[in-house]
Design an enzyme around this catalytic site. Structure first.
Site, PDB file in Angstrom:
ATOM      1  N   ASP A 186      -1.080   6.117  -6.262  1.00 48.10           N
ATOM      2  CA  ASP A 186      -2.194   7.050  -6.422  1.00 48.10           C
ATOM      3  C   ASP A 186      -1.792   8.084  -7.461  1.00 48.10           C
ATOM      4  OD1 ASP A 186      -3.921   6.192  -3.996  1.00 48.10           O
ATOM      5  OD2 ASP A 186      -1.938   6.513  -3.119  1.00 48.10           O
ATOM      6  N   HIS A 209       0.825  -1.207   0.000  1.00 50.52           N
ATOM      7  CA  HIS A 209       0.000   0.000   0.000  1.00 50.52           C
ATOM      8  C   HIS A 209       0.860   1.258   0.000  1.00 50.52           C
ATOM      9  CE1 HIS A 209      -2.839   2.809   2.322  1.00 50.52           C
ATOM     10  NE2 HIS A 209      -3.389   2.632   1.137  1.00 50.52           N
ATOM     11  N   GLU A 213       0.879  -0.439  -4.941  1.00 48.38           N
ATOM     12  CA  GLU A 213      -0.255   0.469  -5.127  1.00 48.38           C
ATOM     13  C   GLU A 213       0.242   1.901  -5.217  1.00 48.38           C
ATOM     14  OE1 GLU A 213      -3.713   2.987  -3.446  1.00 48.38           O
ATOM     15  OE2 GLU A 213      -1.722   2.634  -2.581  1.00 48.38           O
ATOM     16  N   HIS A 255      -1.110  10.580  -2.781  1.00 48.70           N
ATOM     17  CA  HIS A 255      -2.433  10.128  -2.331  1.00 48.70           C
ATOM     18  C   HIS A 255      -3.404  11.282  -2.136  1.00 48.70           C
ATOM     19  CE1 HIS A 255      -5.511   9.047   0.668  1.00 48.70           C
ATOM     20  NE2 HIS A 255      -5.531   7.893   0.011  1.00 48.70           N
TER      21      HIS A 255
END
Length: 289
Positions: A80, A51, A78, A93
């Protein structure tokens, strides 16, 4: 000297974490990333997504944390994705700079040149203060170089925060990362992405079982990102019956060994975590059932 330390930092951090052996570790072999990965594949066949990278050890969504996650041989990283004022794709993010950088204000009101003047290590160790907000191109280059040198590939888990589908598809295609990436976002964003890249692996969120049929009919998803509190063995089975994979976030209070074991029992295909090494150590042992 600073450049040398910057290159060595991810390896040094990984060595520190691997060298830390909890009381319940059973053998020296359990402190080896290859051991963890082989055990996970042999006993559980479950993937792991890091993450925002290896964010407890290095600033989230930076090249430093992504390098560390790659050394952990995760299945997905992951990221963003957001768009700057001048149309560049960057990895952050939040919609504002306040939390993770030494800047303030909305990302969308800054040019890439403005963003590159900032440190993306707000609140972290001074060793990372030179870390910048990376571009999507920089992250893709990092993964492409890694995958070219390693048989086990790491793919992108793309959270489409604020990005148009066409430039996103163009960048991932250029680095050969589009085919195996998974894309998370609102149903509207994923539908637009599907129109731009019909074969893209879409992964809409799923909070209730009664949402499933409509999302399948509209999006034909590769996977569902199922809310962990809503997930059950029965729901996971229903999703798998549709030849769709099950991803779930085990974050914050759910990022614990008890929940990892539950995910294995449910047959989850990929779990997302902030604690990659804790997942590895928990699931390294042979299943007891």
């Amino acid at each position: 000297m600073k450049r040398v330390l910057k290159r060595l930092m991810p390896g040094l951090l990984l060595g520190w974490f691997i060298g830390f052996t909890p009381a319940w570790s059973q053998s020296p072999g359990m402190d080896s990333i290859p051991y963890f990965r082989n055990s996970l594949a042999t006993h559980h066949n479950m993937g792991v997504s890091a993450h925002r990278g290896a964010s407890p050890a290095a600033p989230e969504n930076t090249l430093a944390t992504f390098r560390l996650a790659l050394q952990m041989q995760v299945d997905y990283i992951e990221i963003d994705v957001r768009t700057t004022k001048d149309g560049k794709l960057v990895i952050l993010h939040d919609g504002t700079l306040n939390r993770t950088t030494n800047g303030t204000g909305p990302v969308s009101e800054q040019t890439l040149a403005d963003l590159k003047k900032l440190s993306a290590a707000n609140g972290m160790n001074d060793a990372f203060k030179a870390e910048q907000i990376p571009t999507l191109d920089e992250v893709c280059q990092l993964l492409a170089d890694w995958n070219a040198r390693h048989p086990a590939k790491t793919n992108l888990y793309v959270d489409c925060k604020d990005v148009a589908p066409e430039p996103l598809v163009a960048v991932l295609t250029r680095y050969g990362l589009l085919t195996n990436a998974v894309f998370y976002g609102s149903d509207e964003k994923l539908l637009a992405l599907k129109n731009a890249a019909p074969r893209a692996r879409l992964m809409p969120g799923l909070k209730r079982a009664d949402q499933m049929a409509a999302k399948i009919a509209t999006l034909h998803p590769y996977a569902f990102d199922v809310s962990w509190p809503a997930l059950s063995e029965a729901l996971a089975g229903q999703i798998h019956q549709q030849n769709i994979k099950v991803f779930s976030d085990l974050l914050d209070g759910f990022d614990t060994p008890v929940e990892y074991q539950k995910a294995v029992h449910f047959g989850v295909d990929v779990i997302q975590t902030d604690q990659v090494l804790q997942v590895y150590r928990t699931l390294a042992a042979k299943p007891t059932h």
